[in-house]
Design a protein around this motif. Sequence first.
Motif, PDB file in Angstrom:
ATOM      1  N   PHE A   1       0.808  -1.233   0.000  1.00 17.53           N
ATOM      2  CA  PHE A   1       0.000   0.000   0.000  1.00 17.53           C
ATOM      3  C   PHE A   1       0.835   1.273   0.000  1.00 17.53           C
ATOM      4  CE2 PHE A   1       1.035  -0.940   4.364  1.00 17.53           C
ATOM      5  CZ  PHE A   1       1.269   0.294   4.945  1.00 17.53           C
ATOM      6  N   TYR A   2       2.111   1.198   0.289  1.00 16.81           N
ATOM      7  CA  TYR A   2       2.899   2.395   0.557  1.00 16.81           C
ATOM      8  C   TYR A   2       3.729   2.779  -0.667  1.00 16.81           C
ATOM      9  CZ  TYR A   2       5.724   5.601   3.434  1.00 16.81           C
ATOM     10  OH  TYR A   2       6.329   6.701   3.978  1.00 16.81           O
ATOM     11  N   VAL A   3       3.497   4.004  -1.175  1.00 13.75           N
ATOM     12  CA  VAL A   3       4.281   4.498  -2.317  1.00 13.75           C
ATOM     13  C   VAL A   3       5.577   5.124  -1.828  1.00 13.75           C
ATOM     14  CG1 VAL A   3       4.278   6.041  -4.308  1.00 13.75           C
ATOM     15  CG2 VAL A   3       2.170   4.870  -3.623  1.00 13.75           C
ATOM     16  N   GLY A   4       5.481   6.027  -0.871  1.00 15.58           N
ATOM     17  CA  GLY A   4       6.679   6.586  -0.247  1.00 15.58           C
ATOM     18  C   GLY A   4       7.493   7.494  -1.142  1.00 15.58           C
ATOM     19  N   ASP A   5       6.828   8.292  -2.004  1.00 12.59           N
ATOM     20  CA  ASP A   5       7.563   9.210  -2.880  1.00 12.59           C
ATOM     21  C   ASP A   5       7.274  10.671  -2.535  1.00 12.59           C
ATOM     22  OD1 ASP A   5       4.955   9.338  -3.687  1.00 12.59           O
ATOM     23  OD2 ASP A   5       5.356   9.163  -5.832  1.00 12.59           O
ATOM     24  N   GLY A   6       6.879  10.926  -1.289  1.00 12.03           N
ATOM     25  CA  GLY A   6       6.594  12.296  -0.877  1.00 12.03           C
ATOM     26  C   GLY A   6       7.828  12.994  -0.351  1.00 12.03           C
ATOM     27  N   TYR A   7       7.618  14.175   0.199  1.00 12.71           N
ATOM     28  CA  TYR A   7       8.713  14.924   0.805  1.00 12.71           C
ATOM     29  C   TYR A   7       8.207  15.575   2.081  1.00 12.71           C
ATOM     30  CZ  TYR A   7       6.539  19.005  -1.460  1.00 12.71           C
ATOM     31  OH  TYR A   7       5.658  19.979  -1.869  1.00 12.71           O
ATOM     32  N   ILE A   8       9.118  15.741   3.040  1.00 12.74           N
ATOM     33  CA  ILE A   8       8.741  16.187   4.378  1.00 12.74           C
ATOM     34  C   ILE A   8       8.442  17.678   4.379  1.00 12.74           C
ATOM     35  CG2 ILE A   8       9.521  16.337   6.782  1.00 12.74           C
ATOM     36  CD1 ILE A   8      11.301  13.973   6.295  1.00 12.74           C
ATOM     37  N   PHE A   9       7.476  18.058   5.171  1.00 17.14           N
ATOM     38  CA  PHE A   9       7.173  19.466   5.407  1.00 17.14           C
ATOM     39  C   PHE A   9       8.274  20.059   6.283  1.00 17.14           C
ATOM     40  CE2 PHE A   9       4.852  22.612   8.170  1.00 17.14           C
ATOM     41  CZ  PHE A   9       4.723  23.598   7.197  1.00 17.14           C
ATOM     42  N   GLU A  10       9.042  20.964   5.709  1.00 16.85           N
ATOM     43  CA  GLU A  10      10.171  21.587   6.407  1.00 16.85           C
ATOM     44  C   GLU A  10       9.953  23.098   6.454  1.00 16.85           C
ATOM     45  OE1 GLU A  10      13.797  18.514   5.450  1.00 16.85           O
ATOM     46  OE2 GLU A  10      13.411  20.125   4.013  1.00 16.85           O
ATOM     47  N   PRO A  11       9.227  23.570   7.430  1.00 20.54           N
ATOM     48  CA  PRO A  11       8.915  25.006   7.478  1.00 20.54           C
ATOM     49  C   PRO A  11      10.118  25.828   7.912  1.00 20.54           C
ATOM     50  CG  PRO A  11       8.078  23.929   9.432  1.00 20.54           C
ATOM     51  CD  PRO A  11       8.642  22.841   8.572  1.00 20.54           C
ATOM     52  N   PHE A  12      10.053  27.116   7.606  1.00 18.88           N
ATOM     53  CA  PHE A  12      11.045  28.059   8.100  1.00 18.88           C
ATOM     54  C   PHE A  12      10.751  28.282   9.577  1.00 18.88           C
ATOM     55  CE2 PHE A  12      12.037  32.741   8.661  1.00 18.88           C
ATOM     56  CZ  PHE A  12      13.376  32.516   8.936  1.00 18.88           C
ATOM     57  N   SER A  13      11.602  27.728  10.441  1.00 19.28           N
ATOM     58  CA  SER A  13      11.292  27.690  11.863  1.00 19.28           C
ATOM     59  C   SER A  13      12.513  28.076  12.685  1.00 19.28           C
ATOM     60  CB  SER A  13      10.812  26.295  12.271  1.00 19.28           C
ATOM     61  OG  SER A  13      10.671  26.180  13.664  1.00 19.28           O
ATOM     62  N   TYR A  14      12.341  29.013  13.602  1.00 21.40           N
ATOM     63  CA  TYR A  14      13.415  29.377  14.515  1.00 21.40           C
ATOM     64  C   TYR A  14      13.688  28.271  15.522  1.00 21.40           C
ATOM     65  CZ  TYR A  14      13.378  34.234  12.872  1.00 21.40           C
ATOM     66  OH  TYR A  14      13.494  35.365  12.123  1.00 21.40           O
ATOM     67  N   LYS A  15      12.677  27.506  15.859  1.00 19.55           N
ATOM     68  CA  LYS A  15      12.864  26.430  16.834  1.00 19.55           C
ATOM     69  C   LYS A  15      13.834  25.378  16.294  1.00 19.55           C
ATOM     70  CE  LYS A  15      10.334  23.000  19.573  1.00 19.55           C
ATOM     71  NZ  LYS A  15      11.216  21.888  19.172  1.00 19.55           N
ATOM     72  N   VAL A  16      13.706  25.047  15.026  1.00 12.74           N
ATOM     73  CA  VAL A  16      14.621  24.078  14.415  1.00 12.74           C
ATOM     74  C   VAL A  16      16.047  24.611  14.434  1.00 12.74           C
ATOM     75  CG1 VAL A  16      15.179  22.877  12.273  1.00 12.74           C
ATOM     76  CG2 VAL A  16      12.792  23.109  12.975  1.00 12.74           C
ATOM     77  N   ILE A  17      16.202  25.911  14.121  1.00 14.83           N
ATOM     78  CA  ILE A  17      17.536  26.510  14.120  1.00 14.83           C
ATOM     79  C   ILE A  17      18.132  26.482  15.521  1.00 14.83           C
ATOM     80  CG2 ILE A  17      18.780  28.677  13.782  1.00 14.83           C
ATOM     81  CD1 ILE A  17      16.834  29.319  11.524  1.00 14.83           C
ATOM     82  N   ALA A  18      17.324  26.824  16.531  1.00 17.73           N
ATOM     83  CA  ALA A  18      17.820  26.818  17.913  1.00 17.73           C
ATOM     84  C   ALA A  18      18.224  25.410  18.348  1.00 17.73           C
ATOM     85  CB  ALA A  18      16.746  27.377  18.844  1.00 17.73           C
ATOM     86  N   ASP A  19      17.453  24.398  17.962  1.00 16.30           N
ATOM     87  CA  ASP A  19      17.798  23.012  18.304  1.00 16.30           C
ATOM     88  C   ASP A  19      19.099  22.591  17.638  1.00 16.30           C
ATOM     89  OD1 ASP A  19      15.515  22.866  19.806  1.00 16.30           O
ATOM     90  OD2 ASP A  19      14.322  21.856  18.263  1.00 16.30           O
ATOM     91  N   GLN A  20      19.297  22.993  16.385  1.00 10.60           N
ATOM     92  CA  GLN A  20      20.530  22.646  15.690  1.00 10.60           C
ATOM     93  C   GLN A  20      21.748  23.298  16.340  1.00 10.60           C
ATOM     94  OE1 GLN A  20      19.641  23.926  11.704  1.00 10.60           O
ATOM     95  NE2 GLN A  20      18.705  21.987  11.124  1.00 10.60           N
ATOM     96  N   VAL A  21      21.594  24.551  16.775  1.00  8.69           N
ATOM     97  CA  VAL A  21      22.711  25.234  17.443  1.00  8.69           C
ATOM     98  C   VAL A  21      23.003  24.569  18.779  1.00  8.69           C
ATOM     99  CG1 VAL A  21      23.428  27.404  18.506  1.00  8.69           C
ATOM    100  CG2 VAL A  21      22.284  27.425  16.283  1.00  8.69           C
ATOM    101  N   ARG A  22      21.967  24.209  19.510  1.00  4.06           N
ATOM    102  CA  ARG A  22      22.157  23.585  20.817  1.00  4.06           C
ATOM    103  C   ARG A  22      22.819  22.211  20.685  1.00  4.06           C
ATOM    104  NH1 ARG A  22      17.384  23.648  22.143  1.00  4.06           N
ATOM    105  NH2 ARG A  22      16.823  21.483  21.764  1.00  4.06           N
ATOM    106  N   GLU A  23      22.448  21.455  19.668  1.00  2.00           N
ATOM    107  CA  GLU A  23      23.017  20.125  19.477  1.00  2.00           C
ATOM    108  C   GLU A  23      24.354  20.165  18.748  1.00  2.00           C
ATOM    109  OE1 GLU A  23      20.073  17.944  17.415  1.00  2.00           O
ATOM    110  OE2 GLU A  23      18.581  18.072  19.033  1.00  2.00           O
ATOM    111  N   GLY A  24      24.736  21.328  18.233  1.00  7.00           N
ATOM    112  CA  GLY A  24      26.020  21.454  17.552  1.00  7.00           C
ATOM    113  C   GLY A  24      26.055  20.818  16.187  1.00  7.00           C
ATOM    114  N   THR A  25      24.910  20.710  15.518  1.00  9.24           N
ATOM    115  CA  THR A  25      24.867  20.100  14.185  1.00  9.24           C
ATOM    116  C   THR A  25      25.084  21.111  13.073  1.00  9.24           C
ATOM    117  OG1 THR A  25      22.451  20.343  14.163  1.00  9.24           O
ATOM    118  CG2 THR A  25      23.357  18.256  14.957  1.00  9.24           C
ATOM    119  N   VAL A  26      25.184  22.410  13.407  1.00 11.71           N
ATOM    120  CA  VAL A  26      25.451  23.444  12.398  1.00 11.71           C
ATOM    121  C   VAL A  26      26.659  24.258  12.833  1.00 11.71           C
ATOM    122  CG1 VAL A  26      23.105  23.626  11.587  1.00 11.71           C
ATOM    123  CG2 VAL A  26      23.797  25.002  13.532  1.00 11.71           C
TER     124      VAL A  26
END
Length: 851
Positions: A826-851
């Motif tokens: 049943f699963y096609v799996g050809d979509g793409y993730i919703f990646e909004p412009f988000s300050y929370k994501v940026i703050a998490d990346q800085v805190r985890e040291g991934t950027v």
Amino acid sequence: MGSLYRSKAMQLVQLFMQLDAAHDTLDELGKIGAVQFRDLNPDVTAFQRNFINEIRTVDEMERILRYFHDQCLKLKDLDGTENVLLPGPVPVDELNNLPPISELVNHFRDLENELSVLTDNQSVLDRNLNELIELKWILEKASSLFDENPIMPEILRNQGPGKGPELNFMAGGGDIESAMNFSYTIGAIARSKVPSFEKILWRVMRGNLYLKIAEIDDFIRDPVTNELMEKSVFLIFHQGVRAKTKVEKICDAFQANLSPCPNNEEERRGLYRQIVTRIEDLTHVIRRTSLHRRQVLSAILVRQDKWKEYILKEKGIYHSLNMCDYDVGRKCLIAEAWVPTEAIDVVRDALNRGSVRAGTTTPAILRLLPNKGNPPTYQPVNSFTSAFQDIIYMYGVARYQEANPTPFTIVTFPFLFGIMFGDIGHGFLMTLLTLYILFAADSLYKNGVSGMMKNLVDSRYLLFFMALGAVFGGIMYNEIFGLTMDIFGSAYTWDLDESHASRVSGYVYPIGVDPAWKLATNELDFYNSLKMKMSVVIGVVQMSVGIFVSLTNHIHFKNKLSIFFEFIPQILFLWSIFGYMCFLIVFKWLTDYSVEGAMASPRLLNLMISMLLSPFKLDPQYYMYHGQHGVQLVLVIIAAISVPWMLIPKPVILFVQHKLNQRRRQRELEAFESSKDVELSEIVETNIGDSFDPDNLKKPHAAPAKKAEEHHDHHHGGDDDEEEHFELDEVVIHQVIHTIEFVLGCVSNTASYLRLWALSLAHSELSKVFWDHVMMMGFGMDNFFMIFICWGVWAGLTIGVLMMMESMSASLHALRLHWVEFQNKFYVGDGYIFEPFSYKVIADQVREGTV
């Protein structure tokens, strides 16, 4: 569970923002994190976009920030040990109210220049200090080297520095009286290079030199490389200017540092005292410089993360603005973005706040657009579901509004793992580990866990459920570390005289497999039969669930053709053959073939082969119930009809629908063209008179034509949507491949589930082998020390082979069963993730040291 089973509804919106308010508006949108912008300038290069200068400014700030970070890591004390910066507190207002990017970049440049000057000065001072320290050691060792050869300094004192009577100096000695033009060279060289240095000097000078070496007692830093190393002081006596030139070239090749050294003892002592004084003064200057540099870096360090977060936010804003289209006439930016339907009001509020902050009189406008293209998939997850969702995303992201396998995976993945890894002891050890990770997760995150340990902490709920699945499987198999448990009493009694077990009438072991089977001679045959049949039943049930999930997709997308010509024939085909096989397995389990007069137990595999190859007759040896032949004949006919049912009707119906749609579009187009001609003639007639104004064609009379044009664009896609593409040969080929894949997949997928039996049996047998051949050997020695040694070996094998290698193998096989056997239904799996412009994501990346 709704948003986990199907992604949240998305809406395509159009934003109109005044140029002066665009930055503040994007800043407000970044705070809510609910907008994913579409690029309206896909053909424009990055260097031709409107905000390229701002992007370059932000990139320069990122470069400077990386430079600051590197300098913080390189900071060392005077003794060469790493120094830990202890930054002081910074006012909260300063961190929360950073200046505009144009002011902050100037501050960054000033700091970079100041730090660069300090770093350069520090490097020069360190090099001078290292040179003086090396020279001090050379002067200390020079006295002992000259004292070992008292004639040499005497000759040099009589003839002046660097000169003396010519001396024919050979390896074995020479005539001092005839010596002329005698000189020396002194310096320091790395101790590891001394043997090669001596050989090269001897060969080049042909023995016409006198070389003495003295080792420096301590590690010193090389003035050129600034590396700590062991060095030796060398003193070379040679004759002639050419010899001196050769020696200096050789020293240069070996990176030896030459130093001036008087041949007079008094002069050497005076120079030594001067050098010691200069070292003290230079050390004081270096400490002051290092302290100032440390203060600058400490002030940078405490603001570094906040600066990085601010810079990434600004970079995100300008990247998003570069995706917008600029309307020159209205001096506004036009953007298109995907927004969750439930967040549209929140986005409107953010647009209003941005306009108020910017002080513009014209607020930003949000307009809803009809969805076009494939919207992004937005499925919110939490700490519990994230690991299970990652398993699905490794295969592929769900298409928009497609059924998500994660809710089923939460149950079935640990269950299938437990079937293959079933053992109470191993599951208990795994449970203890996962319980520790569960309770210590918060403290581990606070301590900055990273790498493999971070992956374990992120997957803690998945691992915990897998451990429970292993315990459940061990209870069903009645095994603990490969041994059986007799808790409730066996349903069999052993007759030692006849060497067989007798069944206790009316009693069944309540939970799991009866422990008597572990002692039976036909233990392996029993477990093979049980686990093989159990694997087939589990596989058919899971594949059936997958087909029913595909039905929910067809209903959701209103795809009636797929319901009648995919779901129905697929489920009929699967159940008519493999579902019937599962029915026979359960029927055979429930039938007691040991009673007197009962028929012989048939082999189900042979029965299924006979059913497919000889459907019109039933061999008596395969008889199981009344009316069996008729049931099997009907099932074979259903399976045979299901294949062309899947193959033929759908392409034919799609072709007919395509032809009808073409004719309908042609009729609408002709009606549209005729309506435009009638409207144009009416407009001309109304404008015939004393004065004819062509501009009237653009005035209210043209409204009907415009309305008809909009109607036409709405139904036919206008400039945005292309005409529906249909190729009969492509549809037929796709349907043929899909049908063959499903029919063959039913066979191969069912066989693939036998890996549950194989890995479960291997795990059980390995546990038994380790116990029998390691622990039992220790018990047989009747020696506590040897028992302890054997226990250590057994524990190492259990943890290394069973707990680590076997668990990884079972996880990979469970992953395969979900990706291939379950999801391909049943699963096609050809979509793409919703990646909004988000300050929370940026703050998490800085805190985890991934950027």
